[in-house]
Design an enzyme around this catalytic site. Structure first.
Site, mmCIF file in Angstrom:
data_model
loop_
_atom_site.group_PDB
_atom_site.id
_atom_site.type_symbol
_atom_site.label_atom_id
_atom_site.label_comp_id
_atom_site.label_asym_id
_atom_site.label_seq_id
_atom_site.Cartn_x
_atom_site.Cartn_y
_atom_site.Cartn_z
ATOM 1 N N SER A 72 0.796 -1.239 0.000
ATOM 2 C CA SER A 72 0.000 0.000 0.000
ATOM 3 C C SER A 72 0.820 1.277 0.000
ATOM 4 O O SER A 72 0.261 2.354 -0.226
ATOM 5 C CB SER A 72 -0.929 0.023 1.210
ATOM 6 O OG SER A 72 -2.027 -0.794 0.969
ATOM 7 N N LYS A 75 0.349 3.280 -2.997
ATOM 8 C CA LYS A 75 -0.872 4.062 -3.235
ATOM 9 C C LYS A 75 -0.577 5.558 -3.277
ATOM 10 O O LYS A 75 -1.196 6.295 -4.040
ATOM 11 C CB LYS A 75 -1.909 3.756 -2.147
ATOM 12 C CG LYS A 75 -2.466 2.338 -2.249
ATOM 13 C CD LYS A 75 -3.316 1.960 -1.041
ATOM 14 C CE LYS A 75 -3.874 0.552 -1.216
ATOM 15 N NZ LYS A 75 -4.423 -0.017 0.018
ATOM 16 N N TYR A 197 -3.290 -2.705 -10.213
ATOM 17 C CA TYR A 197 -3.228 -2.533 -8.754
ATOM 18 C C TYR A 197 -2.418 -3.656 -8.094
ATOM 19 O O TYR A 197 -1.545 -3.396 -7.257
ATOM 20 C CB TYR A 197 -4.649 -2.480 -8.177
ATOM 21 C CG TYR A 197 -4.671 -2.486 -6.672
ATOM 22 C CD1 TYR A 197 -4.281 -1.365 -5.941
ATOM 23 C CD2 TYR A 197 -5.047 -3.634 -5.956
ATOM 24 C CE1 TYR A 197 -4.265 -1.371 -4.560
ATOM 25 C CE2 TYR A 197 -5.042 -3.649 -4.573
ATOM 26 C CZ TYR A 197 -4.646 -2.517 -3.876
ATOM 27 O OH TYR A 197 -4.622 -2.550 -2.510
ATOM 28 N N TYR A 249 -4.042 4.322 7.391
ATOM 29 C CA TYR A 249 -5.342 3.646 7.544
ATOM 30 C C TYR A 249 -6.116 4.237 8.715
ATOM 31 O O TYR A 249 -6.105 5.441 8.926
ATOM 32 C CB TYR A 249 -5.177 2.128 7.729
ATOM 33 C CG TYR A 249 -4.170 1.482 6.827
ATOM 34 C CD1 TYR A 249 -4.286 1.563 5.450
ATOM 35 C CD2 TYR A 249 -3.104 0.771 7.358
ATOM 36 C CE1 TYR A 249 -3.364 0.950 4.627
ATOM 37 C CE2 TYR A 249 -2.181 0.154 6.530
ATOM 38 C CZ TYR A 249 -2.320 0.249 5.173
ATOM 39 O OH TYR A 249 -1.410 -0.347 4.375
ATOM 40 N N VAL A 267 1.256 -3.455 3.908
ATOM 41 C CA VAL A 267 1.272 -4.727 4.641
ATOM 42 C C VAL A 267 2.528 -5.562 4.373
ATOM 43 O O VAL A 267 2.722 -6.593 4.998
ATOM 44 C CB VAL A 267 0.000 -5.577 4.398
ATOM 45 C CG1 VAL A 267 -1.242 -4.885 4.947
ATOM 46 C CG2 VAL A 267 -0.166 -5.931 2.925
HETATM 47 N N1 GLN Z 1 -2.077 -5.442 -1.923
HETATM 48 C C1 GLN Z 1 -2.656 -5.305 -0.625
HETATM 49 C C2 GLN Z 1 -4.170 -5.465 -0.705
HETATM 50 O O1 GLN Z 1 -4.767 -4.955 -1.583
HETATM 51 C C3 GLN Z 1 -2.285 -3.985 -0.068
HETATM 52 C C4 GLN Z 1 -2.877 -3.732 1.260
HETATM 53 C C5 GLN Z 1 -2.003 -2.942 2.166
HETATM 54 O O2 GLN Z 1 -0.785 -2.833 2.047
HETATM 55 N N2 GLN Z 1 -2.648 -2.436 3.177
HETATM 56 O O3 GLN Z 1 -4.780 -6.084 0.102
#
Ligand code: GLN
Length: 328
Positions: A72, A75, A197, A249, A267
């Site tokens: 993430s 993002k 993604y 988050y 994550v």
């Molecule tokens: N690729 C992970 C997902 O879509 C990314 C989530 C994350 O890093 N919080 O679940």
């Protein structure tokens, strides 16, 4: 005799980084993400931190050469590229900039607009991937890779195993993409947005590379060493604002309170933080708390922010100006 002040500055950075690192080294709380099967193969004891300055210096401690998937953290950088490629109006018509207070994978949309709350949660990030695919088509992943690599100062690569693992098991993200389509927040087939993604999340980075990516944001979009313009200036400002309010988050409020710098976590165990015009800071430790943030990373960032007075609203005189006087 004249003192070599550059050495003192180097030592100050190294000591502060080491102190932050050591404060968390014995902290084994948290667990490696297991909902993407391939991520469980990560070594849970890996821990590395790096600080990159806009003047082109790097300070490192621990496993800074260990590769992990950006997840993430991507993002933030993808949102920045979408703003540049599609313009802020089109982006605003697909995704909001409000913190959601919900977990990153929540299936929830802004009730007023039917759009994802912000680009830092999965729903918003999949909408952003859709925007990039809509504008760049098949070239979108290469475009992203090139820009991320310019920012990282190194040619990055894709972790094929993690990509395949996520592609095979990402049903929740698939559900989100279809809801985006139903809500007119996606203008390309869900599979195209999802493919991009999943790929962007599966890009390998090291803590060192991530620190340089942060320093590129801090340096108005230009990598301080190779001088490549990886990101658009106006888009960087907008991205840092969203990172500040939504980057961690449903821990984003606490983070703004305790650490007080724009940041993004993933994550895979990475966190990138940006001290505007001054530093990119990265940590990597894959043991995550219940919200999906790296436990050691959060702890070490707090120690570092306190030490240097990095918090945006630090009222003492040793605030960010202190760092400005240290970096050379
Ligand atoms: N690729 C992970 C997902 O879509 C990314 C989530 C994350 O890093 N919080 O679940």
């Amino acid at each position: 005799m004249l003192q070599d002040t550059s050495k003192i500055r180097d030592r100050e950075f190294e000591d502060a980084l080491e102190r932050a690192f050591l404060s968390q080294l014995d902290n084994n709380d948290g667990a490696v993400a297991d909902y993407i099967p391939e991520l469980t193969k990560t070594n849970p004891s890996n821990f590395g931190m790096a600080i990159a300055t806009t003047t082109g210096h790097i300070y490192q401690v621990g496993d800074v050469k260990a590769k992990f998937t950006i997840q993430s953290v991507s993002k933030a950088f993808a949102f920045c590229l979408a703003l540049e490629v599609a313009g802020p109006e089109l982006v605003a018509s697909r995704v909001g900039v409000e913190p959601s207070g919900d977990p990153f994978n929540a299936i929830v949309f802004d009730p007023q607009t039917n759009r994802p709350f912000n680009p830092m949660v999965n729903a918003g990030a999949i909408a952003v991937a859709g925007i990039l695919y809509e504008h760049l088509g098949e070239d979108s992943f290469q475009f992203m890779m090139d820009r991320f690599s310019s920012a990282a100062g190194h040619q990055l690569d894709l972790n094929e195993e993690v990509f395949r693992s996520e592609h095979a098991t990402g049903h929740r993200n698939r559900a989100i993409a279809h809801l985006l389509l139903a809500n007119d927040a996606l203008a390309v087939p869900p599979d195209d947005a999802l493919d991009l993604y999943f790929r962007q999340c599966s890009i390998n980075v090291t803590a060192t590379e991530l620190a340089w990516m942060g320093a590129t944001f801090a340096n108005m979009g230009t990598n301080p060493v190779n001088r490549e313009a990886a990101f658009d200036l106006a888009a960087v400002r907008n991205t840092l604002a969203v990172m500040f309010t939504c980057g961690m988050y449903d821990y984003a409020g606490h983070w703004a309170y305790d650490v007080g710098i724009p940041a993004k976590s993933g994550v895979g165990g990475g966190i990138v933080g940006v001290v505007n015009r001054q530093l990119g800071i990265a940590s990597y430790s894959p043991l995550l708390d219940a919200k999906g943030n790296s436990v050691r990373g959060v702890g070490a960032f707090k120690v570092l922010a306190d030490h240097f007075g990095l918090h945006a609203f630090d009222c003492t005189n040793v605030g960010s100006s202190f760092i400005a006087s240290l970096i050379r």
